[in-house]
Design an enzyme around this catalytic site. Structure first.
Site, PDB file in Angstrom:
ATOM      1  CE1 TYR A 149      -3.401   2.649   0.209  1.00 29.93           C
ATOM      2  CE2 TYR A 149      -4.076   1.750   2.317  1.00 29.93           C
ATOM      3  CZ  TYR A 149      -4.280   2.625   1.274  1.00 29.93           C
ATOM      4  OH  TYR A 149      -5.367   3.466   1.297  1.00 29.93           O
ATOM      5  CE  LYS A 174      -6.365   0.373  -1.109  1.00 32.05           C
ATOM      6  NZ  LYS A 174      -7.018   0.040   0.165  1.00 32.05           N
TER       7      LYS A 174
END
Length: 319
Positions: A149, A174
């Protein structure tokens, strides 16, 4: 894959490549005394799966990962796995410093998760070499595939993402930063230097609002907090994007998503607290957020109810 159908033994990356619906990031339910309410949490997850979620991302940002003890985290991930019942994959959060991130990764594996969302390390602003080492150690700690992330203090150069893509166990990135120039360079670098099936996700808050721009970069996966409280709207938007129904996309952006985002931006932490209020408005008492987050103001909750009502009215008009 049809809602309710059991997943295959295919790797997580293959199951996420062409999602049948939005990626579901459930809130974590708390009882009146503030403790985790596992029965309500299972109901929330089960309803999301039955509504058409393509995957469950348990105990991540919307699920208040930061507020859970390791013991609560493990029981919630296990409950999500039980509620999903093999119909869709369950991905669990993992974060903080390397030692704790490894611990959370192993707890998630023991609880039956299918993968990990590795969130930024706690507080420190590290260089690229340190970040790469951190995520490689998390990936090596379990057999679970890892999605990294990017946001806040974990921002990667294209060269670092190439190295991540070449790391066993890391399957995707992400993006919660929103720098489209950087994302284009990342996608290009990985495509030329580490070709394969590396996945990209739009992880900005209320990702639907920016998904047209991300789609232009080839990023088709996105998180949907709206799915927590208005799954029919989230599904309609996802379907319209997938089929090129730009008129429906524009109608939902103008009439629902933009007003929701403008309301969300009126309070710090509303990306979680307002979503949780939305779940309660829709009839499931998932409790309040834990500190340091705070509940939305009463007039903001009233406005949220109006925005949700307007969103569903738009769906009726489209029939």
């Amino acid at each position: 894959m049809e809602p309710g159908e059991l997943v295959t033994s295919a790797p997580l990356a293959a199951r996420l490549t062409v999602p049948s619906g939005p990626l579901f990031f459930p809130v974590t339910a708390y009882g009146p005394d503030g403790s985790v309410d596992l029965d309500t949490y299972r109901t929330h997850v089960r309803r999301g799966v039955e509504a058409g979620a393509a995957a469950v991302f348990a105990c991540c940002g919307t699920g208040e990962f930061h507020a859970l003890t390791p013991e609560e985290f493990e029981t919630c991930v296990r409950a999500a796995v039980e509620a999903a019942d093999g119909r869709v994959p369950v991905v669990a959060g993992a974060g903080y410093g390397t030692a704790l991130a490894v611990r959370y990764a192993r707890l998630a594996e023991a609880a039956g998760a299918d993968g990990l969302l590795a969130m930024p390390p706690y507080l420190v602003v590290a260089g690229q070499e340190g970040l790469l080492r951190h995520y490689r150690e998390v990936a090596a700690a379990t057999a679970l595939p890892v999605i990294v992330y990017q946001r806040d203090n974990a921002v990667f150069t294209p060269e670092t993402v190439v190295a991540l893509a070449r790391t066993d166990g890391i399957i995707g990135l992400k993006d919660g930063l929103g720098d489209l120039d950087l994302m284009q360079r990342v996608v290009s670098a990985v495509r030329t230097e580490a070709p394969g099936d590396f996945l990209y996700f739009n992880g900005l808050p209320t990702a639907e609002q920016t998904q047209l721009a991300y789609r232009a970069l080839g990023v088709t996966l996105y998180s949907s907090a709206v799915f927590c409280f208005a799954p029919e709207i989230a599904l309609a938007f996802h379907q319209a994007l997938r089929t090129g129904d730009d008129a429906t996309v524009a109608k939902l952006l103008d009439g629902f998503y933009r007003p929701f985002v403008e309301l969300r931006d009126r309070g710090r932490g509303y990306a979680v607290a307002l979503v949780k209020a939305g779940v309660r408005l829709r009839g499931l008492d998932v409790g309040e957020v834990r500190p340091p987050l705070h509940e939305p103001a009463g007039d903001h909750v009233k406005q949220l109810a109006e925005v949700i009502e307007r969103g569903y009215a738009l769906l009726e008009e489209a029939k």
